[in-house]
Design a protein around this motif. Structure first.
Motif, PDB file in Angstrom:
ATOM      1  N   ALA A 120       0.969  -1.138   0.050  1.00  0.00           N
ATOM      2  CA  ALA A 120       0.064   0.128   0.215  1.00  0.00           C
ATOM      3  C   ALA A 120       0.763   1.301   0.077  1.00  0.00           C
ATOM      4  N   ALA A 121       1.902   1.105   0.939  1.00  0.00           N
ATOM      5  CA  ALA A 121       2.731   2.547   0.928  1.00  0.00           C
ATOM      6  C   ALA A 121       3.249   2.568  -0.381  1.00  0.00           C
ATOM      7  N   ALA A 122       4.063   1.486  -1.163  1.00  0.00           N
ATOM      8  CA  ALA A 122       4.662   1.871  -2.545  1.00  0.00           C
ATOM      9  C   ALA A 122       3.563   2.454  -3.462  1.00  0.00           C
ATOM     10  N   ARG A 123       2.339   2.011  -3.353  1.00  0.00           N
ATOM     11  CA  ARG A 123       1.181   2.597  -4.438  1.00  0.00           C
ATOM     12  C   ARG A 123       1.037   3.982  -3.964  1.00  0.00           C
ATOM     13  N   LEU A 124       1.005   4.418  -2.756  1.00  0.00           N
ATOM     14  CA  LEU A 124       0.800   5.836  -2.221  1.00  0.00           C
ATOM     15  C   LEU A 124       1.784   6.866  -2.586  1.00  0.00           C
ATOM     16  N   GLY A 125       3.119   6.280  -2.369  1.00  0.00           N
ATOM     17  CA  GLY A 125       4.234   7.266  -2.294  1.00  0.00           C
ATOM     18  C   GLY A 125       5.351   6.780  -1.457  1.00  0.00           C
ATOM     19  N   ALA A 126       5.157   7.448  -0.177  1.00  0.00           N
ATOM     20  CA  ALA A 126       6.180   6.956   1.028  1.00  0.00           C
ATOM     21  C   ALA A 126       5.496   7.223   2.195  1.00  0.00           C
ATOM     22  N   ILE A 205      -7.867   2.659  -3.848  1.00  0.00           N
ATOM     23  CA  ILE A 205      -7.152   3.404  -2.900  1.00  0.00           C
ATOM     24  C   ILE A 205      -7.844   4.672  -2.666  1.00  0.00           C
ATOM     25  N   ARG A 206      -8.221   4.984  -1.536  1.00  0.00           N
ATOM     26  CA  ARG A 206      -8.689   6.330  -1.055  1.00  0.00           C
ATOM     27  C   ARG A 206      -7.806   6.911  -0.046  1.00  0.00           C
ATOM     28  N   VAL A 207      -7.585   8.348  -0.527  1.00  0.00           N
ATOM     29  CA  VAL A 207      -6.726   9.239   0.338  1.00  0.00           C
ATOM     30  C   VAL A 207      -7.580  10.269   0.815  1.00  0.00           C
ATOM     31  N   THR A 208      -7.770   9.989   2.279  1.00  0.00           N
ATOM     32  CA  THR A 208      -8.857  11.244   2.657  1.00  0.00           C
ATOM     33  C   THR A 208      -8.099  11.898   3.828  1.00  0.00           C
TER      34      THR A 208
ATOM     35  N   GLY B  84      10.534   2.179   0.937  1.00  0.00           N
ATOM     36  CA  GLY B  84       9.700   3.133   1.762  1.00  0.00           C
ATOM     37  C   GLY B  84      10.043   2.969   3.197  1.00  0.00           C
ATOM     38  N   VAL B  85      11.127   2.332   3.659  1.00  0.00           N
ATOM     39  CA  VAL B  85      11.068   2.170   5.081  1.00  0.00           C
ATOM     40  C   VAL B  85      12.509   2.573   5.432  1.00  0.00           C
ATOM     41  N   PHE B  86      12.591   3.927   5.981  1.00  0.00           N
ATOM     42  CA  PHE B  86      14.071   4.421   6.409  1.00  0.00           C
ATOM     43  C   PHE B  86      14.956   4.281   5.069  1.00  0.00           C
ATOM     44  N   LEU B 106       5.830  13.752 -13.496  1.00  0.00           N
ATOM     45  CA  LEU B 106       6.758  12.431 -14.128  1.00  0.00           C
ATOM     46  C   LEU B 106       5.896  11.241 -13.583  1.00  0.00           C
ATOM     47  N   ALA B 107       6.327  10.013 -14.447  1.00  0.00           N
ATOM     48  CA  ALA B 107       5.663   8.885 -13.743  1.00  0.00           C
ATOM     49  C   ALA B 107       6.743   8.514 -12.661  1.00  0.00           C
ATOM     50  N   ILE B 108       6.382   8.369 -11.524  1.00  0.00           N
ATOM     51  CA  ILE B 108       7.236   8.094 -10.485  1.00  0.00           C
ATOM     52  C   ILE B 108       6.458   6.907  -9.532  1.00  0.00           C
ATOM     53  N   THR B 109       7.158   5.874  -9.648  1.00  0.00           N
ATOM     54  CA  THR B 109       6.803   4.657  -8.937  1.00  0.00           C
ATOM     55  C   THR B 109       7.561   4.043  -7.989  1.00  0.00           C
ATOM     56  N   VAL B 110       7.152   3.229  -6.953  1.00  0.00           N
ATOM     57  CA  VAL B 110       7.786   2.483  -6.061  1.00  0.00           C
ATOM     58  C   VAL B 110       7.593   1.181  -6.181  1.00  0.00           C
ATOM     59  N   GLU B 111       8.632   0.418  -6.296  1.00  0.00           N
ATOM     60  CA  GLU B 111       8.720  -1.040  -6.192  1.00  0.00           C
ATOM     61  C   GLU B 111       9.059  -1.626  -4.803  1.00  0.00           C
TER      62      GLU B 111
END
Lengths: 253, 253
Positions: A120-126, A205-208, B84-86, B106-111
């Motif tokens: 979930a964190a990876a999809r949202l950002g960090a 995903i819902r950001v609220t 996403g962890v430290f 930009l297309a920014i994604t996290v794996e």
């Protein structure tokens, strides 16, 4: 010939989110044990015996796996996410401790996986960019006052909080109570994220914010992440905002 | 032509602990950015430009990645564990928020990847079987009183606690202070686990107790896990004990 048990993390759902090591463990197994939706994720293969179950008693499944291994089978116990996070690994070791002495000498290994919170964190950002906690909101295995005491402690200490098992038919009110508690401690504009079925076809995903969040926005497949005072949104044109938590806390040297 | 940034989690070290999705992201990249030991983990490939750095300022690396992407490159920013962890993901989004407006599109994604805490837990058994927290013990980015207030809160609330960045040459005394604080709150026989370089050739695991634990048993490559009141050892003949945390807390309905 002695068998083995490998507790395998299948990740959040998409097969590309398995580790190669977890995939190899599935390839080597003679028997597959798990809750049926997880067993269903593993492709059919000749010689692979499937023991899918809708039994909610994890320790029963763990004993079954250990007994099969003691008879020489190579058993993969499958969990969604990471098996060590609110999943089957702890049940397997509980069964080992309480079970036949010979079970302690079985080859028992755990293959880690991408747990829901990280997916979930990876999809949202960090959003887990600072200190964070993971709690199960279920009071099936712990008293509700323990749940609320723990939640209050980490809310006051400004951790980001990931709530696993937020709601179910048998536990309809607990998430609402948790959101109320959070609202009494954190600012109304604090970001709250509902992440459902990440990487699966029904992902949502819902950001609220804390003031807008409602328990009805979650179901059994949802993880709820409560932001901290350092959690920020980056608005984007025509897209969902990025969510991240500052690595720093004001006042550092 | 617009480029992209993918923040990739390389997991704890062994290449078999990468997800397939992370590996594909590395295969698609034109440029690799990261702290040099992480960049070194990615095999050479024709056309892949490597920007390894010993720069400790993560935001500088993040800006470099975003600028390259804005010029049309496909950049993989590599982190150990889960980004996403430290690790690098929060720095990338911090750079996006503070940087050029165009970077937001930009297309920014996290794996996601297997973070050190999950890799360590899998090796040990299931020490994260109950509620748990992850904290960075570094006071580079937050004041030390915040670190101790958070640690005290989660120790009192009986979470299992994973301590990232427990010690370094520049931060020699913080882990000792954290262990002292834990000893003032938890029982002396509470299990404490030092897990170093999991899945790498120099992997080392030590299972001890709070009364025996010493800061000198950790280094920069170590994660320290403090057990809760529900953390148990299962002794085995001629092998390290299994460590797991009970899923249940006494008193549940």
């Amino acid at each position: 010939m002695s068998g083995s048990v490998t507790v395998v993390g299948l990740g959040p759902g998409d097969p590309s989110l398995l580790t190669e090591s977890a995939r190899h463990a599935l390839d080597r197994a003679t028997d597959l044990i798990g809750y049926f939706p997880y067993v269903a994720r593993v492709p059919e293969r000749e010689g692979l015996v499937r023991h899918a179950s809708d039994n909610r008693v994890e320790v029963d499944r763990a004993r079954h796996a250990l007994a099969l291994a003691a008879s020489g089978r190579h058993v993969a116990v499958v969990s969604g996410g990471d098996p060590g996070v609110f999943a089957m690994a702890a049940a397997v070791f509980e069964a080992v401790e309480q079970g036949e002495p010979g079970w302690r000498n079985l080859a028992i290994t755990v293959e880690p996986g991408i747990t829901a919170m990280l997916a979930a964190a990876a999809r949202l950002g960090a959003p887990l960019g600072g200190d964070f906690c993971a709690m199960s909101l279920s009071d099936n295995l712990k008293p509700w006052p323990v749940v609320t005491a723990r939640l209050e402690a980490v809310l006051r200490a400004d951790f980001v909080v990931s709530l696993y098992n937020p709601i179910s038919k048998a536990r309809p009110w607990q998430l609402g109570a948790a959101l109320d508690l959070a609202s009494s401690i954190r600012a109304p504009e604090t970001p709250v994220m509902f992440a459902r079925a990440i990487s699966r076809p029904d992902e949502a995903i819902r950001v609220t914010t804390l003031s807008e969040a409602e328990a009805s926005q979650a179901d059994m497949a949802t993880i709820v992440i409560l932001g901290s005072s350092g959690t920020r949104l980056i608005p984007r044109e025509g897209k969902a905002p990025f969510v991240y938590t500052l690595r720093s806390v004001p006042g550092a040297a």
